[in-house]
Motif scaffolding. Sequence first.
Motif, PDB file in Angstrom:
ATOM      1  N   GLY A 127       0.785  -1.237   0.000  1.00  0.00           N
ATOM      2  CA  GLY A 127       0.000   0.000   0.000  1.00  0.00           C
ATOM      3  C   GLY A 127       0.808   1.273   0.000  1.00  0.00           C
ATOM      4  O   GLY A 127       0.249   2.377  -0.139  1.00  0.00           O
ATOM      5  N   HIS A 128       2.145   1.164   0.146  1.00  0.00           N
ATOM      6  CA  HIS A 128       2.970   2.359   0.318  1.00  0.00           C
ATOM      7  C   HIS A 128       4.298   2.225  -0.429  1.00  0.00           C
ATOM      8  O   HIS A 128       5.269   1.703   0.119  1.00  0.00           O
ATOM      9  N   PRO A 129       4.356   2.699  -1.674  1.00  0.00           N
ATOM     10  CA  PRO A 129       5.631   2.678  -2.398  1.00  0.00           C
ATOM     11  C   PRO A 129       6.663   3.549  -1.683  1.00  0.00           C
ATOM     12  O   PRO A 129       6.323   4.551  -1.040  1.00  0.00           O
ATOM     13  N   CYS A 130       7.919   3.162  -1.791  1.00  0.00           N
ATOM     14  CA  CYS A 130       8.998   3.948  -1.198  1.00  0.00           C
ATOM     15  C   CYS A 130       9.024   5.351  -1.804  1.00  0.00           C
ATOM     16  O   CYS A 130       8.954   5.515  -3.029  1.00  0.00           O
ATOM     17  N   ILE A 131       9.113   6.368  -0.949  1.00  0.00           N
ATOM     18  CA  ILE A 131       9.152   7.759  -1.395  1.00  0.00           C
ATOM     19  C   ILE A 131      10.605   8.213  -1.444  1.00  0.00           C
ATOM     20  O   ILE A 131      11.308   8.170  -0.431  1.00  0.00           O
ATOM     21  N   LEU A 146       9.802  18.028   2.957  1.00  0.00           N
ATOM     22  CA  LEU A 146       9.851  17.017   4.013  1.00  0.00           C
ATOM     23  C   LEU A 146       8.702  17.211   5.001  1.00  0.00           C
ATOM     24  O   LEU A 146       8.016  16.254   5.384  1.00  0.00           O
ATOM     25  N   LEU A 147       8.484  18.448   5.388  1.00  0.00           N
ATOM     26  CA  LEU A 147       7.390  18.757   6.316  1.00  0.00           C
ATOM     27  C   LEU A 147       6.042  18.332   5.737  1.00  0.00           C
ATOM     28  O   LEU A 147       5.208  17.749   6.450  1.00  0.00           O
ATOM     29  N   ASN A 148       5.827  18.591   4.448  1.00  0.00           N
ATOM     30  CA  ASN A 148       4.561  18.213   3.811  1.00  0.00           C
ATOM     31  C   ASN A 148       4.346  16.696   3.850  1.00  0.00           C
ATOM     32  O   ASN A 148       3.225  16.226   4.060  1.00  0.00           O
ATOM     33  N   HIS A 149       5.420  15.952   3.647  1.00  0.00           N
ATOM     34  CA  HIS A 149       5.315  14.495   3.737  1.00  0.00           C
ATOM     35  C   HIS A 149       5.104  14.051   5.185  1.00  0.00           C
ATOM     36  O   HIS A 149       4.230  13.220   5.480  1.00  0.00           O
ATOM     37  N   PHE A 150       5.909  14.591   6.098  1.00  0.00           N
ATOM     38  CA  PHE A 150       5.863  14.162   7.493  1.00  0.00           C
ATOM     39  C   PHE A 150       4.474  14.363   8.109  1.00  0.00           C
ATOM     40  O   PHE A 150       4.050  13.587   8.971  1.00  0.00           O
ATOM     41  N   ALA A 151       3.774  15.408   7.663  1.00  0.00           N
ATOM     42  CA  ALA A 151       2.462  15.733   8.237  1.00  0.00           C
ATOM     43  C   ALA A 151       1.410  14.666   7.938  1.00  0.00           C
ATOM     44  O   ALA A 151       0.346  14.657   8.551  1.00  0.00           O
ATOM     45  N   GLN A 152       1.731  13.752   7.023  1.00  0.00           N
ATOM     46  CA  GLN A 152       0.753  12.733   6.617  1.00  0.00           C
ATOM     47  C   GLN A 152       0.888  11.416   7.389  1.00  0.00           C
ATOM     48  O   GLN A 152       0.260  10.428   7.044  1.00  0.00           O
ATOM     49  N   TYR A 153       1.693  11.447   8.451  1.00  0.00           N
ATOM     50  CA  TYR A 153       1.919  10.237   9.241  1.00  0.00           C
ATOM     51  C   TYR A 153       1.851  10.580  10.733  1.00  0.00           C
ATOM     52  O   TYR A 153       2.149  11.707  11.129  1.00  0.00           O
ATOM     53  N   LYS A 154       1.470   9.601  11.524  1.00  0.00           N
ATOM     54  CA  LYS A 154       1.348   9.845  12.963  1.00  0.00           C
ATOM     55  C   LYS A 154       2.696   9.835  13.674  1.00  0.00           C
ATOM     56  O   LYS A 154       2.936  10.634  14.576  1.00  0.00           O
ATOM     57  N   ILE A 155       3.560   8.903  13.269  1.00  0.00           N
ATOM     58  CA  ILE A 155       4.845   8.720  13.944  1.00  0.00           C
ATOM     59  C   ILE A 155       5.965   8.642  12.915  1.00  0.00           C
ATOM     60  O   ILE A 155       5.886   7.862  11.958  1.00  0.00           O
TER      61      ILE A 155
END
Length: 477
Positions: A127-131, A146-155
Amino acid sequence: MPTAERPLKLASFIQACVARVLAVGELDSCMRRARALGELLWKNNLGQYALVELEQTLLQRYQHLFTTPAQRDIKATYLHVLSQAYTASGHTRVAEHLIASQALQDSAVLVTEKAPPATWEKLSTPGHPCICLPRYSDRQEKIQALLNHFAQYKILVLHIHPYDIDAVIAAGLARQLCGTRIYIYNHADHVFSYGHGTADVVLELSYFGWELSKLRGTHEKCVFAGIPLKLPDTTAERQENATGHIASAGSAYKYKPGGAYSFPDFAVQLQARTGRKLMLIGPNLKTNWWWWKPARQMGEQAIFHKRMAYQDYLACMRDASVYVDSFPLTGGTAFPEMAVKGLPCFGILTGAHGYSPADQLKSGSQDTLLDDMDYYLEQKQQQQQRPGIDQAVILQEIRQAHGIEQVARRISMAETANAQEKQPPWSNPAPINCDFYEKIWYTRKLFTPPIHNFPDWKLGVLFLKYWIQSRQTGHQT
């Protein structure tokens, strides 16, 4: 310089370096200097293991440059963040194991700088290809991405290079602006690293890192995770090899003599006493000058391999009679892996140990190790035994410490575990010496220059002055 003066001189040097980093107000230059300083402190073990205040200062200074990401759906619970992905070993292997576990199955992987195509499939889930972050010429754009990506995950689980301040600042912004939780997987637990000030949880891998966290001032954040290894369910019965070679494997620098330890001298003594051939995987006879004289002394009785295909490596270990861990620096995961495969394993409790329950198979000193190995190899019984060692118990503890699901479960419970559950799950057989690597560095005749980041001339001058001071004639310790 005298040992008593060292803390004051080091504090003055670090203060001057931090001032140099902060002397420029422009983001890109400031972060570039921070990365250069991070690599200097990582490669040269001066005794400075974190720069918590610098992390916080940079975060506060530049927060206004970044935009809070628009509200988005959470893509997964965990995002494993790597600075670089490698085709084998290191952070790549750890992340590959963790995303395949049940406990951390809701995971994705992001690489901030470099990922060869061969690693993409390994670091992807259905469900999650390597970014793989594209290359940015503008530092602000990179951190915002990086911030935009990080905001889409809990941890976030940071498996980053010790100098990767860009990822640390982006993680800190995600924490402040989006409530993202930050875990740092403390892969380089014996050296300096950015991230300790920003992290909510520090995932420790060893007793060494556990004790060193007290000097970092981050012990309250620590949770033991361990190194995940793909281990067989049972230990195979090995055919006793009465005349097989003695094997050892590790990166070349791990065998370089330091402090009171010299693996090359030990190898000469071991070969002379046992009459066995030595198979050494990792040392490079062309560049590792510390092997030149011992190699001549041992002649054809010592076989050196710079690197070896994995199947050839397994064959080498299968034909060995015993395995001995590198020192003064431990060879890493090969030691517990070989123990579980049934190969008799030996090593030294240097004070910089604590990465595996397999340490209980090690000896207390270089001389004792020589005696222990000689005694073991001389035994004539069909089933050779080692006095005072319960092999079955140790093997079970290795599986408990390093099993992929066990490691993943400890990470998933990092913020709900009680005090006992947060600690390493085996008894440490000998005290930890937190300044082990520091003492070795202060006796080295050469320092290690940065190779990953563009150097800053003023930081270089400050470092050279400190290095010269630390080696003034008559004051070495």
